[in-house]
Scaffold this motif. Structure first.
Motif, PDB file in Angstrom:
ATOM      1  N   LYS A  92       0.838  -1.205   0.000  1.00 31.88           N
ATOM      2  CA  LYS A  92       0.000   0.000   0.000  1.00 31.88           C
ATOM      3  C   LYS A  92       0.875   1.259   0.000  1.00 31.88           C
ATOM      4  N   LEU A  93       2.029   1.161  -0.621  1.00 35.00           N
ATOM      5  CA  LEU A  93       2.972   2.270  -0.639  1.00 35.00           C
ATOM      6  C   LEU A  93       2.410   3.460  -1.418  1.00 35.00           C
ATOM      7  N   GLU A  94       2.435   4.620  -0.794  1.00 35.05           N
ATOM      8  CA  GLU A  94       2.012   5.855  -1.462  1.00 35.05           C
ATOM      9  C   GLU A  94       3.203   6.749  -1.760  1.00 35.05           C
ATOM     10  N   THR A  95       4.251   6.612  -0.972  1.00 35.03           N
ATOM     11  CA  THR A  95       5.486   7.373  -1.182  1.00 35.03           C
ATOM     12  C   THR A  95       6.677   6.482  -0.856  1.00 35.03           C
ATOM     13  N   LEU A  96       7.836   6.912  -1.347  1.00 30.79           N
ATOM     14  CA  LEU A  96       9.086   6.233  -1.024  1.00 30.79           C
ATOM     15  C   LEU A  96       9.979   7.213  -0.282  1.00 30.79           C
ATOM     16  N   SER A  97      10.313   6.896   0.936  1.00 32.54           N
ATOM     17  CA  SER A  97      11.114   7.801   1.754  1.00 32.54           C
ATOM     18  C   SER A  97      12.529   7.930   1.211  1.00 32.54           C
ATOM     19  N   PRO A  98      12.937   9.132   0.784  1.00 30.36           N
ATOM     20  CA  PRO A  98      14.304   9.321   0.291  1.00 30.36           C
ATOM     21  C   PRO A  98      15.359   8.980   1.333  1.00 30.36           C
ATOM     22  N   SER A  99      15.039   9.221   2.605  1.00 36.11           N
ATOM     23  CA  SER A  99      16.007   8.967   3.677  1.00 36.11           C
ATOM     24  C   SER A  99      16.293   7.481   3.843  1.00 36.11           C
ATOM     25  N   VAL A 100      15.415   6.631   3.333  1.00 35.82           N
ATOM     26  CA  VAL A 100      15.653   5.180   3.345  1.00 35.82           C
ATOM     27  C   VAL A 100      16.248   4.748   2.016  1.00 35.82           C
ATOM     28  N   LEU A 101      15.650   5.230   0.941  1.00 32.47           N
ATOM     29  CA  LEU A 101      16.023   4.792  -0.398  1.00 32.47           C
ATOM     30  C   LEU A 101      17.495   5.059  -0.716  1.00 32.47           C
ATOM     31  N   GLU A 102      17.975   6.209  -0.294  1.00 36.31           N
ATOM     32  CA  GLU A 102      19.325   6.607  -0.689  1.00 36.31           C
ATOM     33  C   GLU A 102      20.424   5.742  -0.083  1.00 36.31           C
ATOM     34  N   TRP A 103      20.084   4.936   0.935  1.00 39.68           N
ATOM     35  CA  TRP A 103      21.086   4.070   1.554  1.00 39.68           C
ATOM     36  C   TRP A 103      21.219   2.721   0.854  1.00 39.68           C
ATOM     37  N   LEU A 104      20.303   2.414  -0.036  1.00 40.73           N
ATOM     38  CA  LEU A 104      20.318   1.095  -0.681  1.00 40.73           C
ATOM     39  C   LEU A 104      21.210   1.121  -1.922  1.00 40.73           C
ATOM     40  N   GLU A 105      22.430   1.485  -1.731  1.00 43.82           N
ATOM     41  CA  GLU A 105      23.343   1.764  -2.840  1.00 43.82           C
ATOM     42  C   GLU A 105      23.792   0.534  -3.608  1.00 43.82           C
ATOM     43  N   ASN A 106      23.580  -0.665  -3.073  1.00 43.95           N
ATOM     44  CA  ASN A 106      23.966  -1.896  -3.773  1.00 43.95           C
ATOM     45  C   ASN A 106      22.795  -2.587  -4.450  1.00 43.95           C
ATOM     46  N   LEU A 107      21.633  -1.940  -4.422  1.00 45.18           N
ATOM     47  CA  LEU A 107      20.434  -2.547  -4.989  1.00 45.18           C
ATOM     48  C   LEU A 107      20.569  -2.716  -6.506  1.00 45.18           C
ATOM     49  N   VAL A 108      20.239  -3.909  -6.974  1.00 40.75           N
ATOM     50  CA  VAL A 108      20.282  -4.225  -8.406  1.00 40.75           C
ATOM     51  C   VAL A 108      18.877  -4.408  -8.957  1.00 40.75           C
ATOM     52  N   PHE A 109      17.973  -4.895  -8.132  1.00 38.32           N
ATOM     53  CA  PHE A 109      16.615  -5.261  -8.542  1.00 38.32           C
ATOM     54  C   PHE A 109      15.616  -4.650  -7.562  1.00 38.32           C
ATOM     55  N   LEU A 110      14.621  -3.914  -8.096  1.00 38.25           N
ATOM     56  CA  LEU A 110      13.601  -3.300  -7.243  1.00 38.25           C
ATOM     57  C   LEU A 110      12.228  -3.467  -7.881  1.00 38.25           C
ATOM     58  N   ASN A 111      11.341  -4.152  -7.173  1.00 41.22           N
ATOM     59  CA  ASN A 111       9.985  -4.418  -7.662  1.00 41.22           C
ATOM     60  C   ASN A 111       8.987  -3.663  -6.790  1.00 41.22           C
ATOM     61  N   LEU A 112       8.321  -2.668  -7.400  1.00 36.19           N
ATOM     62  CA  LEU A 112       7.336  -1.839  -6.695  1.00 36.19           C
ATOM     63  C   LEU A 112       5.959  -1.958  -7.333  1.00 36.19           C
ATOM     64  N   ASN A 113       5.708  -3.016  -8.043  1.00 35.32           N
ATOM     65  CA  ASN A 113       4.437  -3.194  -8.737  1.00 35.32           C
ATOM     66  C   ASN A 113       3.246  -3.215  -7.783  1.00 35.32           C
ATOM     67  N   GLU A 123      15.720  11.153  -5.471  1.00 34.63           N
ATOM     68  CA  GLU A 123      16.855  10.441  -4.872  1.00 34.63           C
ATOM     69  C   GLU A 123      17.020   9.022  -5.411  1.00 34.63           C
ATOM     70  N   ILE A 124      16.096   8.590  -6.249  1.00 38.31           N
ATOM     71  CA  ILE A 124      16.220   7.242  -6.805  1.00 38.31           C
ATOM     72  C   ILE A 124      17.495   7.113  -7.625  1.00 38.31           C
ATOM     73  N   TYR A 125      18.037   8.223  -8.096  1.00 38.88           N
ATOM     74  CA  TYR A 125      19.270   8.166  -8.878  1.00 38.88           C
ATOM     75  C   TYR A 125      20.462   7.679  -8.052  1.00 38.88           C
ATOM     76  N   ARG A 126      20.327   7.698  -6.717  1.00 37.96           N
ATOM     77  CA  ARG A 126      21.407   7.212  -5.860  1.00 37.96           C
ATOM     78  C   ARG A 126      21.553   5.691  -5.913  1.00 37.96           C
ATOM     79  N   LEU A 127      20.567   5.012  -6.471  1.00 35.02           N
ATOM     80  CA  LEU A 127      20.659   3.553  -6.613  1.00 35.02           C
ATOM     81  C   LEU A 127      21.512   3.247  -7.840  1.00 35.02           C
ATOM     82  N   ALA A 128      22.758   3.589  -7.768  1.00 32.66           N
ATOM     83  CA  ALA A 128      23.635   3.616  -8.935  1.00 32.66           C
ATOM     84  C   ALA A 128      23.863   2.254  -9.579  1.00 32.66           C
ATOM     85  N   LYS A 129      23.642   1.166  -8.847  1.00 31.47           N
ATOM     86  CA  LYS A 129      23.873  -0.169  -9.388  1.00 31.47           C
ATOM     87  C   LYS A 129      22.596  -0.827  -9.905  1.00 31.47           C
TER      88      LYS A 129
END
Length: 309
Positions: A92-113, A123-129
């Protein structure tokens, strides 16, 4: 039942733990003691938060939180710095907290369907991998230009949203192989799509498109994807088709096997049908105006047409 599975995992110093479909409303805190855990399955439960104890799982690389009741990203995620795969579909996600998202720097796969997201944070651009991102079946009205800084992104799925356009910076996603944006409200594709040299699949079905980008991208899709017997026969029996394809600013009418890549309402000329154009091929402009979905979906016509300005 869940507690016994955790206890067994503790005794065996487990690297994987599956607590899917256990009707959990909370995750046992003892899971945080599984320091060697690298894969944790928590899908199909009733979770809305995660205990702080999970921050000790420094080796965790895959976390599945799909089909739960999360309304926001759990704060503990920012401590799971080794995460590579994160599933958050059907929540039931309505927003994605930048303060959490920006720490996931090794993330390769993200499913938000299948959430309720109206926007993605810059800040999603911080998921550089990140290589795979799917945000289908949400309520996105736009995507941030900074998303196009994800240089390693190979697959982007944005089906069933409310997108009206794609950012012109999309040309910077040079490693993109699949772009799927069907069932949105897009009226025009940016010319910068022609810069995506590695793009193999482009799905834009069910939008409000009337024009496509320059001849370069059209030619590439036609010649790379339509190489089966039907295509070759069409060229043999319809010499004019070869001439038209030579002026590839025309968006050729694709056959059914090419539907999912181009437009669902367009099919390549059948051997029993004819190509119809409204001007000579040698004066076709660099941009081609497509027949509308309404036109193609109406019954009774004898051919599929290509209309050019």
């Amino acid at each position: 039942m869940a507690d016994s599975l955790v206890l067994r995992a503790l005794r065996g110093n487990a690297r994987q733990l599956d607590l899917s479909g256990k009707k959990l409303k909370r995750v046992p805190k003892a899971v945080g003691r599984l320091l060697e855990l690298n894969r944790l399955q928590l899908k199909n439960n009733q979770l809305s938060n995660l205990p702080a104890e999970l921050q000790a799982l420094g080796n965790l690389t895959e976390l599945n939180l799909g089909n739960n009741s999360f309304e926001e990203l759990p704060e503990v995620l920012k401590h799971l710095r080794q995460l590579k795969k994160l599933h958050l579909f059907d929540n039931k996600l309505e927003t994605l907290s930048p303060s959490v998202l920006e720490w996931l720097e090794n993330l390769v796969f993200l499913n938000l369907n299948n959430n309720k997201l109206r926007a993605l944070p810059e800040e999603i651009y911080r998921l550089a991998k990140l290589k795979f991102l799917t945000v289908s079946n949400n309520q996105l009205e736009s995507i941030p230009s900074k998303l196009c800084l994800l240089q390693k992104l190979c697959e982007l799925q944005l089906a069933h949203n409310k997108l009206k356009s794609l950012p012109h910076d999309i040309g910077y996603l040079t490693n993109l192989k699949k772009l799927s944006v069907p069932r949105n409200q897009i009226q025009e594709l940016p010319e910068e799509l022609c810069m995506l040299r590695n793009l193999k699949v482009l799905d834009v079905a069910g939008n409000q498109l009337h024009i496509f980008p320059t001849k370069e991208i059209t030619a590439r899709y036609i010649m790379n994807e339509l190489k089966d017997d039907s295509f070759n026969k069409a060229l043999k029996y319809y010499p004019e088709a070869r001439k038209i394809l030579g002026h590839a600013s025309l968006c050729a009418v694709c056959k059914n096997s090419f539907l999912s890549i181009w437009l669902e309402c367009v099919s390549f000329v059948d051997l029993t049908q004819k190509i119809s154009i409204t001007s000579a091929a040698h004066i076709v402009p660099i941009r081609a105006l497509l027949c509308s979905y309404k036109c193609f979906n109406e019954s009774g016509h004898q051919f599929y047409g290509i209309a050019v300005p």
